[in-house]
Design a protein around this motif. Structure first.
Motif, PDB file in Angstrom:
ATOM      1  N   SER A 527      12.545   1.697  -5.132  1.00 46.96           N
ATOM      2  CA  SER A 527      12.789   0.846  -3.691  1.00 46.96           C
ATOM      3  C   SER A 527      11.846   0.694  -3.027  1.00 46.96           C
ATOM      4  N   LEU A 528      11.440  -0.253  -2.318  1.00 51.04           N
ATOM      5  CA  LEU A 528      10.378  -0.363  -1.321  1.00 51.04           C
ATOM      6  C   LEU A 528      10.921   0.619  -0.269  1.00 51.04           C
ATOM      7  N   ASN A 529      12.160   0.712   0.318  1.00 52.68           N
ATOM      8  CA  ASN A 529      12.374   1.549   1.365  1.00 52.68           C
ATOM      9  C   ASN A 529      13.189   2.640   0.726  1.00 52.68           C
ATOM     10  N   MET A 530      12.285   3.722   0.484  1.00 52.55           N
ATOM     11  CA  MET A 530      12.588   5.110  -0.198  1.00 52.55           C
ATOM     12  C   MET A 530      12.960   5.941   0.965  1.00 52.55           C
ATOM     13  N   PRO A 531      13.841   6.926   0.653  1.00 50.71           N
ATOM     14  CA  PRO A 531      14.094   8.191   1.565  1.00 50.71           C
ATOM     15  C   PRO A 531      12.779   8.677   2.078  1.00 50.71           C
ATOM     16  N   LEU A 532      12.926   8.932   3.410  1.00 48.35           N
ATOM     17  CA  LEU A 532      11.593   9.432   4.103  1.00 48.35           C
ATOM     18  C   LEU A 532      11.403  11.084   3.497  1.00 48.35           C
ATOM     19  N   ARG A 533      10.307  11.110   2.979  1.00 45.05           N
ATOM     20  CA  ARG A 533      10.033  12.622   2.707  1.00 45.05           C
ATOM     21  C   ARG A 533       9.096  13.338   3.654  1.00 45.05           C
ATOM     22  N   ASP A 534       9.180  14.664   3.513  1.00 38.72           N
ATOM     23  CA  ASP A 534       8.143  15.387   4.454  1.00 38.72           C
ATOM     24  C   ASP A 534       6.862  15.173   4.256  1.00 38.72           C
ATOM     25  N   LEU A 535       6.270  14.734   5.170  1.00 43.25           N
ATOM     26  CA  LEU A 535       4.751  14.354   5.067  1.00 43.25           C
ATOM     27  C   LEU A 535       3.755  15.447   5.535  1.00 43.25           C
ATOM     28  N   SER A 536       4.240  16.474   5.715  1.00 43.57           N
ATOM     29  CA  SER A 536       2.993  17.616   6.153  1.00 43.57           C
ATOM     30  C   SER A 536       2.161  17.823   5.269  1.00 43.57           C
ATOM     31  N   TRP A 537       2.387  17.992   4.048  1.00 38.28           N
ATOM     32  CA  TRP A 537       1.316  18.054   2.916  1.00 38.28           C
ATOM     33  C   TRP A 537       0.293  16.845   3.122  1.00 38.28           C
ATOM     34  N   LYS A 566       8.925   7.893  10.768  1.00 42.45           N
ATOM     35  CA  LYS A 566      10.220   8.372  10.459  1.00 42.45           C
ATOM     36  C   LYS A 566      10.904   7.401   9.567  1.00 42.45           C
ATOM     37  N   THR A 567      10.403   6.129   9.634  1.00 46.11           N
ATOM     38  CA  THR A 567      11.188   4.902   8.706  1.00 46.11           C
ATOM     39  C   THR A 567       9.924   4.446   7.883  1.00 46.11           C
ATOM     40  N   ASN A 568      10.337   3.998   6.773  1.00 41.18           N
ATOM     41  CA  ASN A 568       9.561   3.305   5.705  1.00 41.18           C
ATOM     42  C   ASN A 568       9.549   1.848   6.026  1.00 41.18           C
ATOM     43  N   SER A 569       8.860   1.579   7.182  1.00 40.69           N
ATOM     44  CA  SER A 569       8.787  -0.043   7.292  1.00 40.69           C
ATOM     45  C   SER A 569       7.373  -0.274   7.477  1.00 40.69           C
ATOM     46  N   SER A 570       7.118  -1.673   7.570  1.00 39.86           N
ATOM     47  CA  SER A 570       5.646  -2.265   7.530  1.00 39.86           C
ATOM     48  C   SER A 570       4.972  -1.845   8.950  1.00 39.86           C
ATOM     49  N   ASP A 571       5.884  -1.653   9.953  1.00 33.48           N
ATOM     50  CA  ASP A 571       5.350  -1.188  11.260  1.00 33.48           C
ATOM     51  C   ASP A 571       4.573   0.182  11.152  1.00 33.48           C
ATOM     52  N   ASN A 572       4.605   0.896   9.912  1.00 39.21           N
ATOM     53  CA  ASN A 572       3.882   2.041   9.850  1.00 39.21           C
ATOM     54  C   ASN A 572       2.754   1.716   9.077  1.00 39.21           C
ATOM     55  N   LEU A 573       2.353   0.693   8.835  1.00 41.97           N
ATOM     56  CA  LEU A 573       1.146   0.645   7.925  1.00 41.97           C
ATOM     57  C   LEU A 573       0.004   0.277   8.791  1.00 41.97           C
ATOM     58  N   PRO A 574      -1.401   0.680   8.542  1.00 42.57           N
ATOM     59  CA  PRO A 574      -2.298   0.288   9.288  1.00 42.57           C
ATOM     60  C   PRO A 574      -2.885  -1.303   9.177  1.00 42.57           C
ATOM     61  N   PHE A 592      -6.805   7.357  10.872  1.00 46.06           N
ATOM     62  CA  PHE A 592      -8.071   7.493  11.341  1.00 46.06           C
ATOM     63  C   PHE A 592      -8.775   6.485  10.842  1.00 46.06           C
ATOM     64  N   CYS A 593     -10.307   6.462  11.436  1.00 50.77           N
ATOM     65  CA  CYS A 593     -11.272   5.422  10.925  1.00 50.77           C
ATOM     66  C   CYS A 593     -11.329   5.240   9.342  1.00 50.77           C
ATOM     67  N   SER A 594     -10.964   6.318   8.863  1.00 48.04           N
ATOM     68  CA  SER A 594     -11.293   6.185   7.118  1.00 48.04           C
ATOM     69  C   SER A 594     -10.131   6.838   6.434  1.00 48.04           C
ATOM     70  N   SER A 595      -9.119   7.018   7.053  1.00 43.40           N
ATOM     71  CA  SER A 595      -7.846   7.409   6.319  1.00 43.40           C
ATOM     72  C   SER A 595      -6.400   6.980   7.082  1.00 43.40           C
ATOM     73  N   ALA A 596      -5.444   7.113   6.085  1.00 41.00           N
ATOM     74  CA  ALA A 596      -4.202   6.796   6.716  1.00 41.00           C
ATOM     75  C   ALA A 596      -2.955   7.554   5.890  1.00 41.00           C
ATOM     76  N   VAL A 597      -1.955   8.105   6.439  1.00 42.82           N
ATOM     77  CA  VAL A 597      -0.721   8.686   5.740  1.00 42.82           C
ATOM     78  C   VAL A 597      -0.023   7.328   5.720  1.00 42.82           C
ATOM     79  N   ILE A 598       0.720   7.198   4.710  1.00 44.50           N
ATOM     80  CA  ILE A 598       1.689   6.132   4.486  1.00 44.50           C
ATOM     81  C   ILE A 598       3.057   6.771   3.975  1.00 44.50           C
ATOM     82  N   PRO A 599       4.067   6.271   4.379  1.00 42.90           N
ATOM     83  CA  PRO A 599       5.348   6.985   4.373  1.00 42.90           C
ATOM     84  C   PRO A 599       5.860   7.095   2.665  1.00 42.90           C
TER      85      PRO A 599
END
Length: 640
Positions: A527-537, A566-574, A592-599
């Protein structure tokens, strides 16, 4: 033609349905749970029960059983339950139940008075395979990197020589059946289920406190032997899973020939923290009276390998990389300079196998090739395939769009050790710079037929539209397991690519879709909207990347960023400006200027597609690396 050894196989296994230790019988609409229960038609006095009823299982219903069942309604109900219980999805659930640790690095929970290899021998005996395994003509290959490629080359060479081949490798990327190839093709679902449930049921019937069900890799190894034996392969090419000496595959007591590929620092939690300790495990596959081959190694590893060979008094040959002259103008189907040494090892292993099985003279006489390598060898070297290693896939999103779009190209390589990351970086930088072709056309054809989209070669794709591309940008899509060392992997990747003039415009860090403790089928839907995972790593990886790129130790407010994701939505995309280095460093979404964490990975791939839709003149060259699990997840989503 399937070879069933016991003439009573179908009859003997037609009565009960087993699934993870449940024995089920449908009678008068009720199911008996948690107890081994013989149906009314099969009591101890019934003549049909004179066969071995301890393991009565099957996906088939014999006419004798149908004659004893109460009525047609129960028959239909029973047939439906049989079909469901023996399904491929249930087989995947059964395999998942054999995973004894939640993540890699954890020690197996299985304890007892038997060692792993002692249990393996007992399992083989239960399956009546003990003597038959000894009769297999096996090429056994260990190593840190390149053992999968070496096995793939060896299989293709001997298949082109006219032999029936069986190949057992790990891990799989999309579907577990990838681990088992017959004549170069993944085993069919029908055959897999036949052999799977046969092995499962026989082993399940013999479970004791001292002999539990085998863990996942041990079971798959047993299954590989079962497949090779019943399918009557001429040669079995077996890749070691982990290490060598204590690996499940090391129940092979008399292989035809053994090989060790390049060694490096990997699986140190299991094999030791020095190259010498790791080499000792790998050389554990050497056997008395069995020739061995290896490739050039660092002195610490080579000394150990040599000492092991001398102890066993066996010949050990160190092979050198193949030259272009030896290849007679053909191109290796697996990309990367490192493949020349893997191909050379495969050639030596195959030549030795042919000599020891007394087939070499016949092959050379009939082949008609006057050079060092027979034509069959050249065909094998130019057609071997190993998905997810230096593989290029063109995501033709224009097929689903009426508008002009840019190009999106994925460069897939599951590198996860320092040595393999070096090779990956060199391959990627040379390929995107146009200095090297990526794969032979035969390999491209097979990948295209696998349904993974179009494949790029020399900057042109099969079916590419040919519109003007004015700008190319390199993007990293990365994840690795926590037992890896990203402090080494990411800086090396940046440094080697930069030395070739390749600079990443951005990096995306995502959690894996697949789970270490679950086996799923290749047809399962993500699914595109997967359960949120721990993103600390992922935030940890991002910080290492930013330091490698900017040479500054940037601090990340993880708590606020994780809260924003905390949600897998397009709002969280750079935003799309991210690719141009104009993205706000203080953005709450973790970019940042050269990186992003995506859920999630599906969101990351959607974002990449949106980028090329919005920018018809851009080509995104996305390197997917750090984990074979990540590569498999990407391939699965592309296939879908």
């Amino acid at each position: 033609m399937l070879h069933i050894q016991s003439t009573n196989f179908l009859r003997r296994q037609a009565f009960c349905i087993s699934n993870f230790g449940w024995t089920r019988w449908w009678s008068n609409g009720a199911m008996t749970r948690g107890v081994s229960y013989l149906p009314p038609c099969l009591n101890r006095h019934d003549p049909l029960a004179q066969t071995d009823v301890s393991g009565l299982r099957s996906g088939l219903l014999s006419s004798e059983v149908i004659g004893h069942t109460p009525n047609n309604e129960v028959n239909e109900e029973y047939s439906r339950s049989l079909s469901i219980s023996r399904s491929y999805e249930n087989a995947m659930e059964a395999l998942s139940s054999l995973i004894t640790s939640r993540k890699r690095g954890e020690k197996s929970a299985i304890r007892g008075k038997y060692t792993k290899l002692e249990r393996m021998m007992m399992y083989l005996k239960i399956l009546s395979l003990e003597e038959k395994v000894a009769g297999l003509n096996v090429i056994h290959v260990a190593g840190t990197k390149g053992k999968g490629s070496t096995c793939a080359f060896s299989e293709a060479i001997l298949r082109e020589c006219g032999f029936r081949t069986g190949l057992f490798t790990s891990p799989h990327l999309i579907d577990v059946r990838e681990r088992f190839r017959l004549d170069g093709i993944d085993i069919s679902q029908e055959k897999f289920l036949l052999y799977f449930w046969d092995c499962w049921d026989q082993l399940r019937d013999k479970v004791t406190n001292d002999l539990p069900m085998p863990p996942l890799f041990q079971f798959l190894t047993l299954l590989a032997f079962k497949i090779f034996i019943d399918e009557k392969v001429d040669v079995g090419i077996v890749e070691v899973g982990l290490g060598g000496e204590k690996d499940s595959t090391n129940v092979i007591k008399e292989p035809v020939v053994c090989g060790i590929t390049s060694l490096g620092m990997d699986h140190m939690e299991s094999l030791g923290d020095t190259l010498g300790k790791i080499a000792l495990h790998k050389a554990g596959i050497f056997k008395p009276n069995v020739p061995a081959f290896t490739v050039p190694q660092l002195p610490e590893a080579m000394d150990v390998i040599n000492e092991k060979a001398q102890q066993l008094k066996i010949p050990l040959e160190v092979v050198q990389p193949l030259s272009s002259e030896e290849l007679n103008g053909i191109q290796l189907s697996l990309a990367g300079d490192h493949q020349f040494v893997n191909a050379s090892l495969a050639v030596s292993l195959c030549k030795c196998w042919l000599r020891r099985t007394r087939n070499m003279e016949k092959l050379f006489v009939n082949d008609g090739h006057q050079g060092d390598l027979p034509n069959a060898f050249l065909r094998g070297l130019s057609s071997a395939r190993l998905p997810g290693r230096a593989q290029i896939v063109y995501d033709d999103i224009s097929k689903s769009s009426n508008t002009n779009t840019g190009e999106l190209v994925y460069y897939l390589d599951g590198a996860h050790s320092p040595e393999s990351m070096d090779a990956c970086a060199r391959w990627f930088s040379k390929t995107v710079s146009g200095h090297q072709t990526s794969a032979s056309m035969s390999s491209l054809k097979s990948l295209h037929e696998d349904g993974l989209g179009d494949v790029k070669q020399n900057g042109f794709s099969i079916g590419e539209k040919g519109h003007n591309i004015t700008e190319a940008k390199q993007i990293l899509l990365f994840n690795c397991m926590e037992v890896r060392n990203p402090q080494i992997l990411l800086p090396r990747l940046v440094e080697i690519c930069a030395s070739s003039g390749v600079h990443f415009s951005g990096a995306l860090f995502v959690p894996s879709v697949s789970k270490y403790n679950k086996v799923v089928s290749g047809s399962s839907v993500t699914s595109l909207n997967m359960p949120l995972r721990d993103l600390s790593w992922q935030f940890h990886l991002q910080r290492i990347w930013e330091k490698a790129v900017t040479r500054k130790d940037l601090h990340v407010d993880r708590s606020s960023m994780i809260q924003s994701l905390k949600t897998n939505s397009s709002d969280n995309l750079p935003p799309l400006d991210f690719l141009r280095g104009n993205y706000n460093r203080d953005s709450p979404s973790g970019s940042f200027c050269s990186s992003a964490v995506i859920p999630s990975l599906p969101l990351a791939m959607k974002w990449l597609r949106d980028c090329v839709r919005e920018n018809p003149s851009i080509k995104l060259q996305v390197l997917v690396t750090g984990s074979l699990h990540l590569v498999g997840d990407v391939m699965k989503l592309l296939k879908r």
